[in-house]
Motif scaffolding. Structure first.
Motif, short mmCIF file in Angstrom:
data_model
loop_
_atom_site.label_atom_id
_atom_site.label_comp_id
_atom_site.label_asym_id
_atom_site.label_seq_id
_atom_site.Cartn_x
_atom_site.Cartn_y
_atom_site.Cartn_z
N GLU A 71 -1.65 4.64 12.95
CA GLU A 71 -2.23 5.49 13.99
C GLU A 71 -3.59 4.95 14.44
O GLU A 71 -3.93 5.02 15.62
CB GLU A 71 -2.37 6.92 13.48
N TYR A 72 -4.36 4.43 13.49
CA TYR A 72 -5.69 3.93 13.81
C TYR A 72 -5.62 2.71 14.73
O TYR A 72 -6.39 2.59 15.68
CB TYR A 72 -6.45 3.59 12.52
N HIS A 73 -4.71 1.80 14.46
CA HIS A 73 -4.63 0.57 15.25
C HIS A 73 -3.76 0.69 16.49
O HIS A 73 -4.00 0.00 17.49
CB HIS A 73 -4.10 -0.58 14.38
N PHE A 74 -2.74 1.56 16.45
CA PHE A 74 -1.75 1.57 17.52
C PHE A 74 -1.56 2.93 18.19
O PHE A 74 -0.92 3.00 19.24
CB PHE A 74 -0.38 1.13 16.98
N GLY A 75 -2.08 4.01 17.58
CA GLY A 75 -1.75 5.34 18.07
C GLY A 75 -2.96 6.17 18.46
O GLY A 75 -3.91 5.69 19.08
N LYS A 76 -2.93 7.43 18.07
CA LYS A 76 -3.96 8.39 18.49
C LYS A 76 -5.34 8.07 17.93
O LYS A 76 -6.34 8.58 18.42
CB LYS A 76 -3.53 9.81 18.05
N GLY A 77 -5.40 7.25 16.89
CA GLY A 77 -6.69 6.92 16.29
C GLY A 77 -7.42 5.76 16.93
O GLY A 77 -8.55 5.45 16.54
N LYS A 78 -6.82 5.11 17.91
CA LYS A 78 -7.47 3.96 18.56
C LYS A 78 -8.80 4.38 19.16
O LYS A 78 -8.90 5.37 19.86
CB LYS A 78 -6.56 3.37 19.65
N GLY A 79 -9.83 3.59 18.85
CA GLY A 79 -11.15 3.85 19.39
C GLY A 79 -11.99 4.81 18.56
O GLY A 79 -13.16 5.04 18.89
N GLU B 219 2.61 10.14 18.33
CA GLU B 219 3.66 9.80 19.28
C GLU B 219 4.27 8.44 18.96
O GLU B 219 5.10 7.94 19.71
CB GLU B 219 3.10 9.81 20.71
N LEU B 220 3.86 7.85 17.82
CA LEU B 220 4.40 6.56 17.41
C LEU B 220 5.73 6.77 16.69
O LEU B 220 5.81 7.54 15.74
CB LEU B 220 3.44 5.85 16.46
N GLU B 221 6.75 6.07 17.13
CA GLU B 221 8.04 6.19 16.47
C GLU B 221 8.11 5.36 15.19
O GLU B 221 8.91 5.65 14.31
CB GLU B 221 9.16 5.75 17.42
N ASN C 105 0.84 -1.19 0.00
CA ASN C 105 0.00 0.00 0.00
C ASN C 105 0.88 1.24 0.00
O ASN C 105 2.09 1.15 0.18
CB ASN C 105 -0.95 0.00 1.21
N ASN C 106 0.24 2.37 -0.19
CA ASN C 106 0.92 3.66 -0.14
C ASN C 106 1.40 3.95 1.28
O ASN C 106 0.74 3.61 2.25
CB ASN C 106 -0.06 4.74 -0.62
N ASP C 107 2.55 4.60 1.42
CA ASP C 107 3.13 4.81 2.74
C ASP C 107 2.29 5.73 3.62
O ASP C 107 2.20 5.53 4.84
CB ASP C 107 4.57 5.33 2.63
N ALA C 108 1.63 6.74 3.03
CA ALA C 108 0.78 7.62 3.83
C ALA C 108 -0.45 6.87 4.33
O ALA C 108 -0.93 7.10 5.45
CB ALA C 108 0.36 8.84 3.01
N ASN C 109 -0.97 5.94 3.52
CA ASN C 109 -2.07 5.09 3.98
C ASN C 109 -1.62 4.23 5.16
O ASN C 109 -2.37 4.03 6.12
CB ASN C 109 -2.55 4.19 2.85
N CYS C 110 -0.40 3.73 5.09
CA CYS C 110 0.13 2.91 6.19
C CYS C 110 0.30 3.74 7.46
O CYS C 110 0.05 3.25 8.56
CB CYS C 110 1.46 2.27 5.79
N PHE C 111 0.72 5.00 7.31
CA PHE C 111 0.81 5.87 8.48
C PHE C 111 -0.56 5.99 9.17
O PHE C 111 -0.67 5.85 10.40
CB PHE C 111 1.31 7.27 8.08
N ALA C 112 -1.59 6.27 8.38
CA ALA C 112 -2.94 6.41 8.95
C ALA C 112 -3.39 5.12 9.61
O ALA C 112 -3.98 5.14 10.70
CB ALA C 112 -3.92 6.83 7.85
N LEU C 113 -3.12 3.99 8.96
CA LEU C 113 -3.53 2.71 9.51
C LEU C 113 -2.77 2.41 10.80
O LEU C 113 -3.34 1.86 11.76
CB LEU C 113 -3.26 1.61 8.47
N LEU D 91 -1.25 14.25 12.93
CA LEU D 91 -0.11 14.74 12.15
C LEU D 91 1.13 13.91 12.42
O LEU D 91 1.45 13.62 13.58
CB LEU D 91 0.19 16.20 12.50
N GLY D 92 1.83 13.53 11.37
CA GLY D 92 3.10 12.83 11.49
C GLY D 92 4.10 13.43 10.52
O GLY D 92 3.85 14.46 9.90
N GLY D 93 5.24 12.78 10.39
CA GLY D 93 6.29 13.30 9.52
C GLY D 93 7.22 14.24 10.27
O GLY D 93 6.92 14.70 11.37
#
Length: 284
Positions: free
Chosen positions: A118-126, A267-269, A108-116, A230-232
């Motif tokens: 965050e959704y599963h492991f970071g600020k997007g959980k829940g 906050e995900l490294e 997949n695209n790297d920006a899509n992976c960033f969002a995914l 926001l990441g990067g």
């Protein structure tokens, strides 16, 4: 047993580095990385990816996920025009990984992976839905809508940075390239000067923040998210631009939407690795 419980290799391929990790039970349990020769031939760069992946792969691995800065033709299983790797104009990356490791692979695209990630492991959980914005040399994004990653026809949905803005596009003004594009200065140098309180550098960040706020406002009109993460590299300068960013956002027409809006800094490294592994979670 869901795929979250199985060991999966996540690969984050950038223009200068490749980073691989094993993700199991929601944790990154091992990570390796190396620089790549981005101007090498297709086979040379691929071999560098293989060499790193070989260090982690064993018979317990149940799948491989990889994020690449390019577009994907899902039907033909081809990756096109990988940014900063000129030789990767067209490559059947999924098949090459599956043939070598005899296990399933997802690309997949790297920006899509960033969002995914965050959704599963970071600020997007829940959260039901969210937008992930990567602010580095460019401005990329991934869309999570009703708990699913939205790819678009070519896995390029959410390329908000490419939308026309002023005399260029949003990415020209609302990313790390802003400093070189507008002021002909090095962004890393400006970051250091801003930390020292240099007023000209802080003014540049405020200006960039103003443009980023306009980009986010455009995204609000299009998708009405309640969360933007926001990441990067530029997100590390959050304290220098967030005030100006919010000043632009506050001109948004629908005030009730702003009451619910949260903008968070990742906050995900290792969000790219985690998100690449989470390509296997989407159907759980």
């Amino acid at each position: 047993m869901t795929m979250q419980n199985h060991p999966i290799i996540g690969i984050d391929l950038g223009g200068t580095n490749v980073r691989c990790g094993v993700v199991s039970n929601g944790r990154l349990i091992k990570i390796v990385s190396k620089r790549i020769h981005s101007n090498g031939t297709l086979k040379e760069v691929l071999q560098e990816v293989f060499e790193l992946t070989d260090q982690l792969f064993d018979t317990t691995i149940k799948g491989i996920g990889i994020g690449v800065p390019g577009l994907i033709d899902e039907e033909k299983q081809l990756v096109y025009d990988v940014v900063n790797i000129p030789s990767w104009k067209e490559i059947p990356l999924q098949k090459l990984l599956e043939d070598r490791y005899r296990t399933g692979a997802r690309v997949n695209n790297d920006a899509n992976c960033f969002a995914l990630g965050e959704y599963h492991f970071g600020k997007g959980k829940g959260h039901d839905s969210m937008i992930g914005l990567t602010i580095g040399t460019g401005l990329g994004s991934g869309l999570i809508i009703h708990q699913k990653l939205y790819n678009g026809a070519n896995f390029g949905a959410g390329e908000f940075g490419m939308i026309d803005y002023l005399d260029q596009c949003y990415e020209y003004y609302a990313s790390g390239s802003f400093f070189q594009n507008i002021y002909k200065v090095n962004g890393e140098a400006i970051f250091k000067l801003a930390h020292q309180g240099d007023p000209d550098s802080l003014k540049m960040y405020s200006e960039m923040g103003h443009h980023l706020g306009n980009a986010i406002k455009m995204i609000l009109y299009a998708f009405d998210p309640s969360l933007v993460v926001l990441g990067g590299s530029v997100s590390k300068a959050w304290s220098f631009f967030n005030k100006a960013m919010w000043q632009s956002i506050k001109t948004f027409a629908y005030k009730k939407s702003l009451d619910r809006l949260r903008i968070e800094v990742s906050e995900l490294e290792n969000s790219g690795i985690l998100g690449a592994a989470a390509l296997w979670y989407a159907e759980d």
